[in-house]
Design an enzyme around this catalytic site. Structure first.
Site: not given
Lengths: 415, 140
Positions: A132, A209, A212
């Site tokens: 992202h 990260d 999600q």
């Protein structure tokens, strides 16, 4: 995709769950809302809404400051929220949990503070093609400031990281690796453990990260052995404006504060300031107290349903939708990794994703279209963007049926 | 026909539709029937970047009137583009600058003008007016 064993349908009480989310009963453009944009943000159960409401109605005070009862009580509430996150991620210590504004804020924190201490000219930072923008831009900026070099792990056509190439990128100049646990565009679950162990063999820390991943999977930071892990509250059925950075104590102690101000200090004079210990060193100013309480309630809510049940149920939704989509002529699914979670991205030959999203919206179906803040990845597939369907545990097989019918209609209209 | 008259014509046209599907089908047809922009004008400097759909806009002044040609990679956006071209093209710079363009709201497609940056339409209208202004300034 790996076939999981059929779930015991009784483990997910879909009617009861849906009744907890007021928004799911509303109509959009005259049709019952089908919310398939959970990757962007998830809806909130009444329990979370009530928790925030209760705080502002009856508990509002500032934390870590007052001697009065309200302040004392809410400080305990705030620290309990931290402990709830610690438990959920299985972090070793509550002080390893920093409250941030969200994943983006958490990554910016690490990029800024870590680079101040550990990055210098010629050093290398590794990210992947599927990141992202929020896990690219902070590092790109660090590279510009420090004259460091950004290295990128490639993917194969299925949307999986090419680990051989990753291993080749690792060298004595590599200072940190920043990688998504689950791709927001493709749904690929990355082999984080392997990535981390290869990095650790060279004493390189890894930031994950998890924006999600946390809504869909059980995450155990000690088992993963990651050095930093971040996620956003609003994607795990909590409020917007709150997120979490997990950092190993040894790293958090070594890096300087990100923002400074009230709450981050032990003593201040004009000559010298002594900063507080972690986690307060990283929590400047009055935090989003209501957000932390709402987030902790959301985490409780997920745990009550059970992440194993959630993962299995969502996997079934994903397999079901994938099979149905594959049967439609002209539809191409992007991201066919063996391990996937939550997300289904596709394009329809000759039709712009924006048009499909617009028509589906008229039918009350909320999907995301575009590049999903992953322009390098979308460029890799040479498409203008994708249509992305992303699930949560309150979605149903029937909603998928309606969506497929709607999509068929949209394709006929747009062809 | 004045700009207002064309706007009214479009409003009347859209009033014939009973539901959103017919409306969008019409919009898609309009998109498909938009004269194709000369590829020599489909260059980066003619590109109005939206977050998702892209719009190309070319204009020229003929006998004191601005002629627009435009294109988009998304068909619904292209339909909207066709409507804007139909309304504004072949009018004087002054008429274009002063056009209110409230027909979009009246035909129930206002959401396409929301500031989501998702399509290039808002920027396109701005660019159409900017072009008109540029011609006006040049002429004076």
């Amino acid at each position: 995709m790996t076939a999981l064993k059929a779930i015991d349908k009784t483990t997910i009480n879909i009617e009861k769950i849906r009744a907890d989310f007021p928004i799911l009963s509303r109509k959009v453009n005259g049709k019952p809302l089908i919310y398939f944009d959970n990757g962007a943000t998830a809806q909130k159960p009444q329990q979370v809404i009530d928790r925030i409401d209760h705080y502002y109605s009856y508990e509002n005070a500032n934390i870590h400051r007052g001697v009065h009862t309200l302040s004392r009580d809410i400080t305990i509430g705030y620290e309990n929220a931290r402990a709830a996150i610690q438990k959920h991620l299985n972090a070793a210590n509550p002080c390893e949990i920093i409250f941030t504004k969200g994943t983006t804020d958490a990554i910016n924190l690490v990029a800024s503070s870590f680079s101040k201490r550990f990055i210098s000219k010629g050093d290398e930072i590794i990210v992947s093609v599927m990141e992202h923008h929020s896990n690219i831009l902070p590092w790109q900026q660090v590279c510009e400031e420090k004259e460091a070099v950004l290295k990128v792990i490639p993917i194969n056509d299925a949307g999986e990281l090419v680990l051989d190439e990753y291993n080749k990128l690792l060298n004595e100049k590599t200072k940190i690796i920043a990688i998504a646990h689950v791709s927001n565009t493709l749904g690929t679950i990355n082999p984080i453990k392997e990535i981390i162990s290869a990095a650790h063999a060279r004493n390189i820390p890894v930031l994950v990260d998890g924006a999600q991943a946390v809504p869909h999977l059980k995450v155990d930071v000690q088992e993963l052995d990651c050095d930093f892990y971040c996620f956003s509250g609003h994607k795990v059925f909590g409020p917007t404006g709150i997120g979490v950075l997990y950092g190993k104590e040894k790293w958090l102690n070594q890096i300087p504060p990100y923002q400074v101000g009230g709450g981050t200090i032990k003593t201040v004079s004009f000559e010298k300031t002594e900063y507080a210990d972690i986690p307060l060193k990283f929590e400047a100013g009055t935090p989003d107290i209501a957000g932390t309480l709402g987030l902790a309630t959301a985490i409780d809510y997920i745990n009550e349903i059970g992440l194993d049940a959630i993962t299995t149920y969502e996997h079934e939704l994903l397999v079901y939708a994938t099979e149905k989509l594959q049967k439609l002529q002209g539809v191409k699914i992007l991201g066919t990794a063996k391990e996937k979670a939550g997300v289904l991205s596709f394009i329809v030959e000759g039709i712009h994703p924006f048009d499909i999203g617009t028509i589906l919206d008229q039918m009350g179906i909320a999907v995301r279209t575009g590049h999903h803040c992953t322009q390098p990845l979308v460029a890799y597939y040479r498409v203008p963007g994708t249509v992305r369907v992303s699930f949560a545990f309150y979605n149903t097989f029937e909603e998928i049926n309606v969506f497929i019918k709607g999509l068929e209609k949209a394709i006929i209209m747009l062809k | 026909m004045t700009i207002e008259e064309t706007e009214q014509e479009i409003i009347d046209e859209f009033e014939l539709f009973d539901d959103w599907m017919q409306k969008y089908e019409h919009l898609i047809e309009l998109g498909k029937s938009l004269p194709i922009i000369d590829t020599k004008y489909k260059t980066d400097d003619k590109l109005i970047k939206g977050c998702q759909a892209q719009v190309w806009l070319h204009s020229e002044l003929k006998d004191g009137k601005v002629i627009y040609t435009a294109d988009s990679d998304a068909i619904i956006t292209k339909g909207m583009v066709a409507l804007m071209v139909r309304v504004l093209s072949n009018h004087t710079p002054d008429e274009i600058i002063n056009a209110k363009l409230d027909f979009i709201d009246k035909i129930g497609l206002k959401q396409h003008l929301s500031p989501t940056r998702s399509n290039g339409l808002v920027s396109m209208i701005k660019q159409m007016k900017m072009d008109a202004l540029a011609y006006k300034v040049k002429r004076e």
